[in-house]
Design a protein around this motif. Structure first.
Motif, PDB file in Angstrom:
ATOM      1  N   SER A  25      -0.922  13.302   3.365  1.00  0.00           N
ATOM      2  CA  SER A  25       0.053  13.419   2.278  1.00  0.00           C
ATOM      3  C   SER A  25       0.371  14.872   1.951  1.00  0.00           C
ATOM      4  CB  SER A  25      -0.483  12.720   1.023  1.00  0.00           C
ATOM      5  OG  SER A  25      -0.734  11.364   1.285  1.00  0.00           O
ATOM      6  N   GLY A  26      -0.246  15.813   2.659  1.00  0.00           N
ATOM      7  CA  GLY A  26      -0.008  17.224   2.408  1.00  0.00           C
ATOM      8  C   GLY A  26      -0.858  17.810   1.296  1.00  0.00           C
ATOM      9  N   GLN A  27      -1.859  17.065   0.821  1.00  0.00           N
ATOM     10  CA  GLN A  27      -2.770  17.594  -0.188  1.00  0.00           C
ATOM     11  C   GLN A  27      -3.874  18.400   0.483  1.00  0.00           C
ATOM     12  OE1 GLN A  27      -3.469  13.625  -1.734  1.00  0.00           O
ATOM     13  NE2 GLN A  27      -2.865  14.366  -3.759  1.00  0.00           N
ATOM     14  N   MET A  83     -11.919  14.070   1.743  1.00  0.00           N
ATOM     15  CA  MET A  83     -10.734  13.601   1.021  1.00  0.00           C
ATOM     16  C   MET A  83     -10.017  12.529   1.822  1.00  0.00           C
ATOM     17  SD  MET A  83      -7.445  15.788  -0.416  1.00  0.00           S
ATOM     18  CE  MET A  83      -7.177  16.625   1.124  1.00  0.00           C
ATOM     19  N   ASN A  84      -9.475  11.534   1.110  1.00  0.00           N
ATOM     20  CA  ASN A  84      -8.696  10.500   1.793  1.00  0.00           C
ATOM     21  C   ASN A  84      -7.192  10.781   1.644  1.00  0.00           C
ATOM     22  OD1 ASN A  84      -7.797   9.443  -0.677  1.00  0.00           O
ATOM     23  ND2 ASN A  84      -8.672   7.423  -0.343  1.00  0.00           N
ATOM     24  N   PRO A  85      -6.310   9.948   2.243  1.00  0.00           N
ATOM     25  CA  PRO A  85      -4.861  10.199   2.192  1.00  0.00           C
ATOM     26  C   PRO A  85      -4.254  10.172   0.786  1.00  0.00           C
ATOM     27  CG  PRO A  85      -5.357   8.698   3.982  1.00  0.00           C
ATOM     28  CD  PRO A  85      -6.624   8.860   3.189  1.00  0.00           C
ATOM     29  N   ASP A  86      -4.935   9.537  -0.181  1.00  0.00           N
ATOM     30  CA  ASP A  86      -4.424   9.490  -1.556  1.00  0.00           C
ATOM     31  C   ASP A  86      -4.952  10.621  -2.424  1.00  0.00           C
ATOM     32  OD1 ASP A  86      -2.902   7.180  -1.096  1.00  0.00           O
ATOM     33  OD2 ASP A  86      -4.629   5.892  -1.478  1.00  0.00           O
ATOM     34  N   ASN A 144     -12.679   6.698   3.336  1.00  0.00           N
ATOM     35  CA  ASN A 144     -11.597   6.101   4.113  1.00  0.00           C
ATOM     36  C   ASN A 144     -10.318   6.000   3.277  1.00  0.00           C
ATOM     37  OD1 ASN A 144     -11.679   3.730   2.544  1.00  0.00           O
ATOM     38  ND2 ASN A 144     -12.808   2.561   4.077  1.00  0.00           N
ATOM     39  N   PRO A 145      -9.191   5.530   3.877  1.00  0.00           N
ATOM     40  CA  PRO A 145      -7.923   5.458   3.150  1.00  0.00           C
ATOM     41  C   PRO A 145      -7.956   4.558   1.909  1.00  0.00           C
ATOM     42  CG  PRO A 145      -7.485   5.390   5.490  1.00  0.00           C
ATOM     43  CD  PRO A 145      -8.986   5.284   5.323  1.00  0.00           C
TER      44      PRO A 145
END
Length: 186
Positions: A25-27, A83-86, A144-145
């Motif tokens: 997500s670019g975080q 870190m996960n995608p969120d 995980n995601p």
């Protein structure tokens, strides 16, 4: 250096001693050392931040209050987060304070800036173990995601070299034992 978000004016980033973490997500999550007025080495000079293109938020800082402790427990040391995608983070820490001892000074945290929850703690019983067995330490966790965390941990108490380690999976208050040293393999 750049003013460190969540810190008093004049407190800046001094260095970045671990690689940053980037999600899809670019975080970006990172751990950094601080310098400036009021910053003392090995007291309040390290933090974890979460950033995207619009904001930079402090997640945790050494000598900062531990969530749900009423300010009596503080972070003494922080480890590099996963870190996960969120943008959910998980990281290990060492704690200090009047009710903190060598028996309960390690904890794993899950969440985001302003919303951390304890996932596991040294001295607390993990799920699926006999009475008198507690967590002794944790290896770096993965997330995980969906926000589930997986980590290996070492145990203390009524254990020996054949059953003193395991792997756990879950979220705060919902951990499950995946495998434990000494368990039969399927």
């Amino acid at each position: 250096g750049l003013q460190a978000a969540g810190q008093p004016s004049g407190v800046v980033f001094a260095d970045f001693f671990e690689p940053p973490i980037l999600n899809d997500s670019g975080q970006v999550a990172f751990i950094a050392r601080l310098s400036g007025g009021g910053v003392e080495p090995d007291v309040n000079n390290t933090g974890i931040w979460l950033a995207d293109r619009e904001r930079l938020e402090l997640v945790a800082v050494t000598d900062g209050a531990v969530p749900e402790s009423g300010g009596t427990a503080r972070f003494q040391a922080l480890e590099r987060p996963a870190m996960n995608p969120d943008g959910l983070l998980v990281f290990n820490s060492t704690l200090k304070g009047p009710a903190i001892s060598i028996d309960n000074n390690l904890a794993m945290w899950w969440g985001e800036a302003g919303a951390l929850a304890q996932l596991a703690r040294k001295g607390e019983a993990p799920p699926g173990v006999q009475p008198g067995v507690v967590f002794r330490s944790f290896l770096p966790p993965a997330i995980n995601p969906t926000g589930e965390v997986c980590f290996a941990g070492l145990l203390a108490g009524n254990v020996n070299f054949t059953n003193w380690a395991g792997i756990w999976l879950g979220v705060p208050n919902q951990l499950e034992t995946v495998a434990r040293a000494g368990d039969p393999a399927p």
